[in-house]
Motif scaffolding. Structure first.
Motif, short mmCIF file in Angstrom:
data_model
loop_
_atom_site.label_atom_id
_atom_site.label_comp_id
_atom_site.label_asym_id
_atom_site.label_seq_id
_atom_site.Cartn_x
_atom_site.Cartn_y
_atom_site.Cartn_z
N UNK A 50 50.21 32.85 43.18
CA UNK A 50 48.95 32.14 43.44
C UNK A 50 47.91 33.06 44.06
N UNK A 51 48.33 34.00 44.90
CA UNK A 51 47.40 34.96 45.47
C UNK A 51 46.82 35.86 44.37
N UNK A 52 47.68 36.28 43.46
CA UNK A 52 47.23 37.14 42.37
C UNK A 52 46.20 36.43 41.49
N UNK A 53 46.39 35.12 41.32
CA UNK A 53 45.48 34.34 40.48
C UNK A 53 44.20 33.99 41.22
N UNK A 54 44.34 33.51 42.45
CA UNK A 54 43.19 32.98 43.19
C UNK A 54 42.39 34.04 43.96
N UNK A 55 43.08 35.03 44.51
CA UNK A 55 42.40 36.05 45.30
C UNK A 55 42.02 37.26 44.45
N UNK A 56 42.96 37.73 43.65
CA UNK A 56 42.70 38.91 42.81
C UNK A 56 42.02 38.54 41.49
N UNK A 57 42.00 37.25 41.16
CA UNK A 57 41.47 36.81 39.86
C UNK A 57 42.13 37.59 38.72
N UNK A 58 43.38 37.93 38.89
CA UNK A 58 44.19 38.67 37.93
C UNK A 58 43.68 40.10 37.74
N UNK A 59 42.43 40.24 37.37
CA UNK A 59 41.87 41.55 37.03
C UNK A 59 41.83 42.49 38.23
N UNK A 60 41.70 41.93 39.42
CA UNK A 60 41.68 42.78 40.61
C UNK A 60 42.98 43.53 40.80
N UNK A 61 44.10 42.88 40.50
CA UNK A 61 45.40 43.54 40.62
C UNK A 61 45.53 44.70 39.65
N UNK A 62 45.10 44.50 38.43
CA UNK A 62 45.17 45.59 37.44
C UNK A 62 44.20 46.71 37.78
N UNK A 63 43.03 46.35 38.27
CA UNK A 63 42.04 47.38 38.66
C UNK A 63 42.57 48.22 39.82
N UNK A 64 43.26 47.56 40.75
CA UNK A 64 43.83 48.27 41.89
C UNK A 64 44.93 49.23 41.43
N UNK A 65 45.74 48.78 40.48
CA UNK A 65 46.81 49.62 39.96
C UNK A 65 46.23 50.83 39.23
N UNK A 66 45.19 50.62 38.45
CA UNK A 66 44.51 51.72 37.77
C UNK A 66 43.96 52.71 38.79
N UNK A 67 43.32 52.21 39.84
CA UNK A 67 42.73 53.08 40.87
C UNK A 67 43.79 53.89 41.58
N UNK A 68 44.93 53.27 41.85
CA UNK A 68 46.02 53.98 42.52
C UNK A 68 46.47 55.17 41.67
N UNK A 69 46.71 54.93 40.39
CA UNK A 69 47.13 56.01 39.50
C UNK A 69 46.04 57.08 39.37
N UNK A 70 44.80 56.64 39.20
CA UNK A 70 43.70 57.58 38.95
C UNK A 70 43.51 58.54 40.11
N UNK A 71 43.49 58.01 41.33
CA UNK A 71 43.26 58.86 42.51
C UNK A 71 44.48 59.74 42.79
N UNK A 72 45.66 59.16 42.70
CA UNK A 72 46.88 59.92 43.02
C UNK A 72 47.14 61.02 42.00
N UNK A 73 46.90 60.75 40.73
CA UNK A 73 47.25 61.70 39.68
C UNK A 73 46.22 62.81 39.52
#
Length: 415
Positions: free
Chosen positions: A180-203
């Motif tokens: 429910x947090x992923x749906x209501x707080x992250x609006x789904x796309x926020x979670x994927x954007x965060x995952x992309x950002x993690x990989x992009x900065x770390x790599x």
């Protein structure tokens, strides 16, 4: 006009194209350009929801003791002082200190512990140490901290790391709450954007921009552009700041495009959900760009000062050290001085949205700190550039001259 000239010079260079190829290859290697096979679904009763860590003394204490006992018997302790694994072998006096701690925890006499140790290789499954009933969790943590001190730090016995032993299954209610947090707080796309950002900065993006900054400055010097620019009626601040933002813009354009390619790969999976289509842009500027700004500023500052690519070594070492120090906090690490904040939490954990919410203020402080650091470095770059422009700092300044002067003084005093 100057900004577009700098941007054009950057974008239409072979080095820039190569950097974009490396960026794409780095993200592709982590499957960060498409998440279409990582859809989250509402958990159903009776499923396996995975595990998490909680500070449950009844679970942590026996698990930590079991690992300590195995490492003690083999005299092979695993630590991560800078993130990279380091195996520690203790001398007899240090092993004796460990025996005393095990004795305090279990209530066993030293000779009994040594006898059990001798039988350990052949009777590992039969060797069970029990924690004595009158030891409390606070005392146990202090004793484990002593083990960590003996090992030189970086072990799982550090009192702040003991929670890693508290592995517990996630309940249906917890899984549903995370969903429910992923749906209501992250609006789904926020979670994927965060995952992309993690990989992009770390790599790549906490180190890659330094190459572009170095190449542009060195190319100008080799083409004798420095002398031409120095004589122009343009302030040093305007030259440096314009070039700085041109490089950042050149880097961020493909980052934004790739972040939307990545995020858009899942839009069709959630037709019945209200998505946040600005999520990639928010994370691009809020999470990724401060790291790009810092790496670029390091490259410009050190290259302007030394006229060498020494910034590659400096930034590369910083990146390697930071990413290895944070190897234990990959799932969520937001320390103030971390160049690379981490939140490597995918759909398996429903993006760990609550962790992100809990550490949001720490993330903001971290990103603002690095924006401030990059601004300071650019100010220093402007001052160095202006000094060289006025002839106060020789264009051929090299570290070896300073070393040579030091040696001359040393020889003078020695005679």
């Amino acid at each position: 006009m100057l900004f577009f000239q700098e941007l054009k010079k950057t974008i239409f260079s072979i080095s820039y194209i190569l950097i974009i190829i490396v960026l794409i290859a780095g993200l592709y290697s982590q499957d960060a350009l498409s998440f279409k096979d990582r859809k989250i679904s509402e958990p159903q009763v009776g499923e396996n929801y995975g595990t998490t860590t909680k500070e449950v003394p009844e679970i942590i204490m026996p698990a930590a003791l079991e690992q300590l006992w195995g490492e003690f018997c083999e005299n092979n302790y695993k630590t991560y002082p800078i993130g990279l694994i380091k195996n520690i072998k203790l001398n007899d006096s240090e092993q004796d200190k460990v025996i005393q701690i095990i004795s305090t925890i279990t209530g066993m006499e030293k000779d009994v512990i040594l006898k059990a140790k001798e039988q350990f290789p052949n009777n590992f499954s039969d060797t069970v140490l029990n924690i004595k009933t009158n030891i409390n969790y606070s005392d146990f943590k202090d004793l484990m901290q002593q083990i960590d001190d003996i090992l030189g730090g970086g072990s799982s016995y550090n009192k702040d790391a003991l929670i890693s032993f508290g592995i517990v299954p996630i309940s249906y209610e917890e899984a549903l709450h995370q969903y429910n947090l992923a749906v209501n707080e992250d609006k789904i796309t926020g979670g994927y954007a965060r995952l992309f950002s993690d990989y992009a900065v770390a790599m790549v993006l906490s180190v890659l921009p330094v190459f572009l900054a170095i190449i542009i400055f060195i190319k100008d010097r080799r083409a004798n552009m420095s002398e031409i620019i120095y004589t122009k009626n343009i302030s040093a601040a305007k030259i440096i700041i314009t070039r700085y933002f041109a490089i950042i813009t050149a880097i961020m354009i493909p980052v934004i495009i790739l972040s939307y390619i990545s995020n858009a790969s899942v839009w069709g999976l959630y037709n019945d959900t209200r998505l946040d289509y600005l999520a990639p842009l928010k994370y691009d500027f809020g999470w990724i760009m401060p790291s790009v700004m810092t790496a670029t500023a390091v490259g410009m500052c050190l290259t302007t000062l030394t006229n060498t690519p020494i910034a590659v070594v400096v930034q590369g070492f910083w990146w390697l050290l930071d990413i290895n120090i944070g190897i234990k906090s990959v799932k969520s690490g937001y320390s103030l001085f971390r160049l690379i904040p981490r939140h490597n939490a995918s759909t398996v954990s429903y993006f760990r949205t609550q962790d992100y919410i809990n550490h949001f203020n720490s993330l903001i402080a971290n990103r603002l700190l690095f924006v401030g650091l990059s601004i300071c470095l650019i100010i220093i770059t402007i001052l160095i550039y202006e000094m060289k422009r006025k002839g106060k700092l020789n264009e051929n300044f090299q570290l070896k001259k300073a070393v040579s002067n030091f040696r001359n003084r040393k020889n003078k005093y020695s005679t």
